[in-house]
Scaffold this motif. Structure first.
Motif, PDB file in Angstrom:
ATOM      1  N   PHE A  25       0.978  -1.163  -0.156  1.00 23.42           N
ATOM      2  CA  PHE A  25      -0.038  -0.119   0.074  1.00 23.42           C
ATOM      3  C   PHE A  25       0.943   1.233  -0.016  1.00 23.42           C
ATOM      4  O   PHE A  25       1.433   1.603   1.021  1.00 23.42           O
ATOM      5  N   ALA A  26       0.815   1.634  -1.110  1.00 23.96           N
ATOM      6  CA  ALA A  26       1.769   3.197  -1.302  1.00 23.96           C
ATOM      7  C   ALA A  26       0.915   4.470  -1.497  1.00 23.96           C
ATOM      8  O   ALA A  26      -0.462   4.214  -1.523  1.00 23.96           O
ATOM      9  N   SER A  27       1.631   5.555  -1.236  1.00 23.61           N
ATOM     10  CA  SER A  27       0.968   6.891  -1.475  1.00 23.61           C
ATOM     11  C   SER A  27       1.371   7.477  -2.718  1.00 23.61           C
ATOM     12  O   SER A  27       2.660   7.398  -3.260  1.00 23.61           O
ATOM     13  N   ALA A  28       0.615   8.405  -3.292  1.00 22.79           N
ATOM     14  CA  ALA A  28       0.858   9.108  -4.524  1.00 22.79           C
ATOM     15  C   ALA A  28       1.367  10.565  -4.020  1.00 22.79           C
ATOM     16  O   ALA A  28       1.629  11.245  -4.759  1.00 22.79           O
ATOM     17  N   THR A  29       0.986  10.667  -2.560  1.00 29.57           N
ATOM     18  CA  THR A  29       1.404  12.201  -2.178  1.00 29.57           C
ATOM     19  C   THR A  29       2.319  12.020  -1.118  1.00 29.57           C
ATOM     20  O   THR A  29       2.458  11.082  -0.293  1.00 29.57           O
ATOM     21  N   GLU A  30       3.059  13.205  -0.794  1.00 30.16           N
ATOM     22  CA  GLU A  30       4.138  13.533   0.451  1.00 30.16           C
ATOM     23  C   GLU A  30       3.322  13.371   1.582  1.00 30.16           C
ATOM     24  O   GLU A  30       3.751  12.658   2.445  1.00 30.16           O
ATOM     25  N   THR A  31       2.223  13.965   1.678  1.00 26.36           N
ATOM     26  CA  THR A  31       2.015  14.213   3.149  1.00 26.36           C
ATOM     27  C   THR A  31       1.176  12.784   3.491  1.00 26.36           C
ATOM     28  O   THR A  31       1.094  12.539   4.609  1.00 26.36           O
ATOM     29  N   PHE A  32       0.264  12.173   2.756  1.00 21.99           N
ATOM     30  CA  PHE A  32      -0.189  10.912   3.082  1.00 21.99           C
ATOM     31  C   PHE A  32       0.780   9.821   3.328  1.00 21.99           C
ATOM     32  O   PHE A  32       0.706   8.992   4.113  1.00 21.99           O
ATOM     33  N   ASN A  62       4.461   6.833   7.581  1.00 18.06           N
ATOM     34  CA  ASN A  62       5.813   7.315   8.540  1.00 18.06           C
ATOM     35  C   ASN A  62       6.883   7.297   7.443  1.00 18.06           C
ATOM     36  O   ASN A  62       8.086   7.368   7.976  1.00 18.06           O
ATOM     37  N   SER A  63       6.926   7.863   6.288  1.00 14.85           N
ATOM     38  CA  SER A  63       7.958   7.852   5.306  1.00 14.85           C
ATOM     39  C   SER A  63       7.617   8.971   4.353  1.00 14.85           C
ATOM     40  O   SER A  63       6.755   9.816   4.499  1.00 14.85           O
ATOM     41  N   GLY A  64       8.420   9.166   3.365  1.00 13.61           N
ATOM     42  CA  GLY A  64       8.042  10.176   2.267  1.00 13.61           C
ATOM     43  C   GLY A  64       7.944   9.549   0.988  1.00 13.61           C
ATOM     44  O   GLY A  64       7.825   8.408   0.920  1.00 13.61           O
ATOM     45  N   LEU A  65       7.455  10.370   0.097  1.00 14.58           N
ATOM     46  CA  LEU A  65       6.945  10.094  -1.348  1.00 14.58           C
ATOM     47  C   LEU A  65       7.975   9.200  -2.080  1.00 14.58           C
ATOM     48  O   LEU A  65       7.573   8.091  -2.530  1.00 14.58           O
ATOM     49  N   ASP A  66       9.241   9.582  -1.857  1.00 18.63           N
ATOM     50  CA  ASP A  66      10.463   8.866  -2.663  1.00 18.63           C
ATOM     51  C   ASP A  66      10.927   7.651  -1.455  1.00 18.63           C
ATOM     52  O   ASP A  66      11.154   6.591  -2.054  1.00 18.63           O
ATOM     53  N   SER A  67      11.130   8.138  -0.312  1.00 17.38           N
ATOM     54  CA  SER A  67      11.718   7.123   0.539  1.00 17.38           C
ATOM     55  C   SER A  67      10.636   5.899   0.898  1.00 17.38           C
ATOM     56  O   SER A  67      11.327   4.961   1.339  1.00 17.38           O
ATOM     57  N   GLN A  68       9.512   5.711   0.511  1.00 16.03           N
ATOM     58  CA  GLN A  68       8.653   4.846   0.884  1.00 16.03           C
ATOM     59  C   GLN A  68       9.090   3.558   0.257  1.00 16.03           C
ATOM     60  O   GLN A  68       8.735   2.390   0.604  1.00 16.03           O
ATOM     61  N   PHE A  69       9.910   3.639  -0.861  1.00 12.57           N
ATOM     62  CA  PHE A  69      10.236   2.687  -1.816  1.00 12.57           C
ATOM     63  C   PHE A  69      11.308   1.712  -1.145  1.00 12.57           C
ATOM     64  O   PHE A  69      11.340   0.628  -1.536  1.00 12.57           O
ATOM     65  N   ALA A 124      -5.825  18.563  -5.140  1.00 12.64           N
ATOM     66  CA  ALA A 124      -5.615  17.734  -6.377  1.00 12.64           C
ATOM     67  C   ALA A 124      -4.204  17.410  -6.822  1.00 12.64           C
ATOM     68  O   ALA A 124      -3.309  17.955  -6.616  1.00 12.64           O
ATOM     69  N   VAL A 125      -4.121  16.012  -7.267  1.00  8.81           N
ATOM     70  CA  VAL A 125      -2.788  15.346  -7.238  1.00  8.81           C
ATOM     71  C   VAL A 125      -2.569  15.493  -8.772  1.00  8.81           C
ATOM     72  O   VAL A 125      -3.173  14.899  -9.592  1.00  8.81           O
ATOM     73  N   PRO A 126      -1.268  15.980  -9.326  1.00 13.31           N
ATOM     74  CA  PRO A 126      -1.029  16.042 -10.768  1.00 13.31           C
ATOM     75  C   PRO A 126      -1.136  14.717 -11.322  1.00 13.31           C
ATOM     76  O   PRO A 126      -0.429  13.708 -10.699  1.00 13.31           O
ATOM     77  N   ALA A 127      -1.477  14.550 -12.380  1.00 18.45           N
ATOM     78  CA  ALA A 127      -1.583  13.160 -13.159  1.00 18.45           C
ATOM     79  C   ALA A 127      -0.346  12.802 -13.293  1.00 18.45           C
ATOM     80  O   ALA A 127       0.245  11.377 -13.343  1.00 18.45           O
ATOM     81  N   ASP A 128       0.778  13.518 -13.743  1.00 16.63           N
ATOM     82  CA  ASP A 128       2.201  13.117 -13.993  1.00 16.63           C
ATOM     83  C   ASP A 128       2.978  12.524 -12.615  1.00 16.63           C
ATOM     84  O   ASP A 128       3.835  11.556 -12.692  1.00 16.63           O
ATOM     85  N   GLN A 129       2.381  13.100 -11.536  1.00 22.42           N
ATOM     86  CA  GLN A 129       3.244  12.628 -10.322  1.00 22.42           C
ATOM     87  C   GLN A 129       2.652  11.106  -9.977  1.00 22.42           C
ATOM     88  O   GLN A 129       3.427  10.449  -9.466  1.00 22.42           O
TER      89      GLN A 129
END
Length: 315
Positions: A117-124, A130-137, A169-174
């Motif tokens: 279960f990953a997130s498309a946004t930094e805040t979520f 308990n991670s960041g958008l990139d560090s979740q990986f 709103a979340v950018p589609a390219d993100q």
């Protein structure tokens, strides 16, 4: 009154031949549907719910989650449930795992398929993982690689694909960038989540087009809509027109998200089936049996089902 007694045709031609001939319904009611209940549902009721859904003809039943019981106490009985589960031939029973500890528990329980279960946004990502958008990986990589080494298929859920309660709103390219990374990590399928139910068909089309541009084939995609603004069916139809052929839904419209207070129920499986029947799209589920199952579950929960089709046919 049965579904065939109200004049619905057995099949109808798909407009323009643009829709898939068959849709795989990924039933999330036993996991995503029940995880947000205020009261703990007894494991015996969950097991009967799963068996009833299997007999309805649904091919995929997401059974439970190995998230820490502190965060999702409604699913603290995951091991007990899987130990008592009667697995029916032709039915898949994936489970959600959040991290390596969850994977350890899933492997010990003998599961054959998992989801992360990953997130498309930094805040979520920060609030939920308990991670960041990139560090979740970095958290997902060992889970996916270990599971694949064990011969276990992995699905990637991507939440907040269309709107985030903190970021808007979340950018589609993100969405496309993060989703592509999940697939490159080794996930066999990417489920695009409208976690708070704010998507519109135009947004759905834009996100799917961005994924096309990122080289993600539609065969690797699924959609997961919530019905907060009454758009779940319209959004599903937009995805179908794009060629998506796996749709997540929840029997009786159960569910929400324990980490997003504005999230309401998932797309109801009965409402989805009614639309698919009207479009002439095969799916394998018995609508009358499905309505009976959701009516039974609503009685166990002590409230009526939010599904319009359940209310229309189950009265």
């Amino acid at each position: 009154m049965g579904a065939r007694e109200v004049g619905l045709p057995e099949r109808a031609p798909a407009p323009g031949g643009t829709l898939p001939e068959r849709v795989t319904i990924w039933e999330v009611g036993p996991r995503d549907g029940l995880q947000n209940e205020s009261e703990i549902v007894p494991v015996e009721v969950k097991l009967e719910f799963l068996d009833r859904l299997a007999r309805v003809g649904l091919p995929v039943l997401e059974a439970t989650s190995f998230v820490h019981p502190k965060w999702v106490p409604q699913l603290a009985d995951a091991e007990e449930l899987l130990a008592g589960l009667h697995r029916r031939d032709g039915v898949r029973y994936p489970v959600l795992v959040p991290n390596e500890r969850g994977l350890d528990r899933a492997l010990a329980a003998g599961v054959a398929e998992i989801a992360v279960f990953a997130s498309a946004t930094e805040t979520f990502a920060e609030r939920n993982l308990n991670s960041g958008l990139d560090s979740q990986f970095a958290m997902f990589e060992p889970v996916v690689s270990r599971a694949r080494a064990e011969g276990i298929a992995v699905r990637g859920y991507l939440s907040m694909c269309f709107g985030d309660p903190w970021e808007g709103a979340v950018p589609a390219d993100q969405v496309a960038r993060v989703g592509r990374r999940l697939l490159d990590l080794g996930c066999a399928q990417l489920s695009l989540g409208d976690t708070i139910g704010v998507a519109t068909p135009g947004q759905v089309t834009a996100v799917l087009a961005a994924l096309d541009a990122a080289g993600v084939g539609v065969e690797a995609l699924a959609v997961h809509f919530h019905d907060t603004y009454g758009q779940a069916l319209a959004n599903t139809y937009a995805a179908l027109r794009h060629g998506v052929s796996t749709v997540d839904s929840s029997a009786g419209g159960l569910g929400g998200c324990p980490y997003a207070e504005s999230a309401t129920g998932n797309l109801a499986t009965e409402d989805l089936v009614w639309m698919l029947d009207g479009l002439g799209i095969e799916h394998g589920a018995d609508l009358d049996a499905l309505v009976a199952t959701s009516t039974w579950m609503a009685e166990r929960l002590g409230r009526p089902s939010p599904s319009r089709v359940v209310r229309a046919l189950g009265g």
